[in-house]
Design an enzyme around this catalytic site. Sequence first.
Site, PDB file in Angstrom:
ATOM      1  N   SER A 164       0.846  -1.191   0.000  1.00 19.49           N
ATOM      2  CA  SER A 164       0.000   0.000   0.000  1.00 19.49           C
ATOM      3  C   SER A 164       0.884   1.245   0.000  1.00 19.49           C
ATOM      4  O   SER A 164       1.743   1.406   0.867  1.00 19.49           O
ATOM      5  CB  SER A 164      -0.910   0.007   1.233  1.00 19.49           C
ATOM      6  OG  SER A 164      -1.940  -0.950   1.071  1.00 19.49           O
ATOM      7  N   ASN A 192       0.998  -9.279  12.433  1.00 20.69           N
ATOM      8  CA  ASN A 192       1.911  -8.197  12.040  1.00 20.69           C
ATOM      9  C   ASN A 192       1.316  -6.833  12.313  1.00 20.69           C
ATOM     10  O   ASN A 192       0.096  -6.643  12.300  1.00 20.69           O
ATOM     11  CB  ASN A 192       2.293  -8.311  10.557  1.00 20.69           C
ATOM     12  CG  ASN A 192       1.353  -7.521   9.654  1.00 20.69           C
ATOM     13  OD1 ASN A 192       1.512  -6.314   9.487  1.00 20.69           O
ATOM     14  ND2 ASN A 192       0.349  -8.198   9.107  1.00 20.69           N
ATOM     15  N   ALA A 193       2.223  -5.902  12.588  1.00 19.63           N
ATOM     16  CA  ALA A 193       1.884  -4.482  12.544  1.00 19.63           C
ATOM     17  C   ALA A 193       3.085  -3.789  11.925  1.00 19.63           C
ATOM     18  O   ALA A 193       3.980  -3.319  12.622  1.00 19.63           O
ATOM     19  CB  ALA A 193       1.587  -3.926  13.936  1.00 19.63           C
ATOM     20  N   THR A 248      -6.386  -8.222   7.429  1.00 15.42           N
ATOM     21  CA  THR A 248      -6.088  -8.991   8.641  1.00 15.42           C
ATOM     22  C   THR A 248      -7.094  -8.693   9.751  1.00 15.42           C
ATOM     23  O   THR A 248      -7.749  -7.662   9.758  1.00 15.42           O
ATOM     24  CB  THR A 248      -4.686  -8.664   9.154  1.00 15.42           C
ATOM     25  OG1 THR A 248      -4.572  -7.253   9.316  1.00 15.42           O
ATOM     26  CG2 THR A 248      -3.619  -9.157   8.183  1.00 15.42           C
ATOM     27  N   CYS A 259      -6.531  -1.545   6.766  1.00 20.34           N
ATOM     28  CA  CYS A 259      -5.392  -1.857   7.640  1.00 20.34           C
ATOM     29  C   CYS A 259      -5.850  -1.681   9.085  1.00 20.34           C
ATOM     30  O   CYS A 259      -6.371  -0.622   9.443  1.00 20.34           O
ATOM     31  CB  CYS A 259      -4.221  -0.935   7.344  1.00 20.34           C
ATOM     32  SG  CYS A 259      -2.854  -1.167   8.503  1.00 20.34           S
ATOM     33  N   LEU A 310       2.336   0.241   7.593  1.00 13.91           N
ATOM     34  CA  LEU A 310       2.261   0.804   6.244  1.00 13.91           C
ATOM     35  C   LEU A 310       3.566   1.452   5.755  1.00 13.91           C
ATOM     36  O   LEU A 310       3.564   2.564   5.220  1.00 13.91           O
ATOM     37  CB  LEU A 310       1.113   1.833   6.145  1.00 13.91           C
ATOM     38  CG  LEU A 310      -0.300   1.297   6.337  1.00 13.91           C
ATOM     39  CD1 LEU A 310      -1.305   2.447   6.423  1.00 13.91           C
ATOM     40  CD2 LEU A 310      -0.697   0.351   5.204  1.00 13.91           C
TER      41      LEU A 310
END
Lengths: 265, 305
Positions: B46, B70-71, B192, B129, B74
């Site tokens: 993204s 996950n984080a 997610t 997200c 972006l």
Amino acid sequence: MVRYRRPVRTIVRVTDRVQETPSTVTLRFPYAPPALPGQFVMVWFPGDDELPMSLSYTDGPSKGITVKVMGETSRHVQSVAPGTQVGIRGPYGNRFDLSPRRILVVAGGSGAAVLAPAAEAARARGAEVTVALGATRASELLFRDRFRAMGARVEVATDDGSEGHAGFVTTVAESELARGEFEAVWTCGPEVMMRKVIAAAEPLGVPVHCSMERHMKCAIGMCDACALGPFHVCTDGPVFPAERLKGVPDFGRFHRDSSGRRVPF
Amino acid sequence: MADLSVRFAGLSLRNPFLLASGVWGESGDSLAGAWAAGAGGVITKSIGAVPRAGYPNPTIETYERWGLLNAMGLPNPGIGEYPREIEVAQRAGALVIGSVFAGDATEFARLARRMAATGVIAIELNLSCPHAEGFGTEVGSEPEDVEKIVRAVVAEVRVPVIAKITPNTSDPAGLASAAEAGGAAAVSAINTVRALAIDVHLRRPVLAHGLGGLSGAAIKPIGLACIWQIYEAVSIPIIGIGGIGSGQDALEYAMAGARAVEVGTAVAFDGISVFARLPRELAGLLDELGFARFEDAVGAAHTRV
């Protein structure tokens, strides 16, 4: 193919902190999973970052990392003392091929961290090992005594001439290549240095293996942070044969920052 | 051998397996690699208006094969530099879908126009997200917002617009309907699932950001349910996402209503060669079950309820 082996992060307590040189520190910690020379682990400093670090001690249940205390790394490592908890996951990545019988090791700066256990393993298999070891000054020569203790021949270069050849370690490597019949060269250090090593070894037909470094996040071949041309350093490396790197325009020229932007070295 | 090619929303793909956004999508060489491995198309990371570093590590928590948390936050090089990467992938022949994220409809539209100028075959809007303040789920949880954003983007670009829907809401199908009302050519689901990992020794969340998003096999049943409900609610094509790691997984999504699927976490478990295995498995299964074409299976399960 399932290459996914050690999924869970383990919290361990650092057992030893060794000041190897004025700018380099080794941290030892208990971590049982078997590791091979060349592989790396992700080290989490809780409350702060998690970073990829090559193992400088791979044998047995006590593993170790050896890092240059500078820039980003310093603020993590400086606060670590025996008893400090860190998170470990891995080991990840590939390893050095230990089959060559006559090996030239070319280490610049903290590159010796990953090369020392590989040289030790090669010596244990009876290989002849010559080390071209470079640093800014004599006190910064990492693992010089460790290389000597394993029975390797060590040739030194320092920028200020305080020990050995005054100048680039690549000059030492070139003269070693000229007089020795090596079956392999292993190198780790600044990419400009590694490119010079490749340029010197290639005409002689000696294969070179480079341990590479890139910004890394996931370490499991997913996030693309460590992209290096068509490769990912975490899963295709960190050890690359020179011929694989030759077609990679970024090698020695660009890396990617944490946003993925290409940035010149 | 069953025909795996798919046509929907003006797209024509050699097989229904797309590289999901966020995986292998930061560099053009990696997008090209996923295409070469056999993906039917590749979706970029993204991309936002400016370079963004993402969160500090740890950005992922790994489990056994059932999932991955996950984080990333972006991370992306920004729309200024990223077209270079798309060009690398396109030169290798890849069909590239551009994913974009923004904080409001105006910014989405501006970004989508610049993305469309790179020659991508479609644009996927990251409205989902689960862990980025001011973006993703925060702008994609209300049907009115989704409709407004999609409408603004559709007015700016000629390529098909795909709205990627969040599962972190009580009514994903309502969001899909809003996207359809705004003029989306297709919707993709799911992103997610909001999730958390705790380390008991350290008494803290594992991820630097705290909350993250769960992907992988664990979320497949959630994804299937969302696709099922969306299929009943909209008439535009649906792209299924969530825990697809086998040909059968893809067929389950198709029978729930998906015309194509996105694959992400399976790349971490099995490597990029998963894009060679998945079409092979799917074709074998379709043959076994008597389907001449993958497209014949789309929505097949709905007639049985």
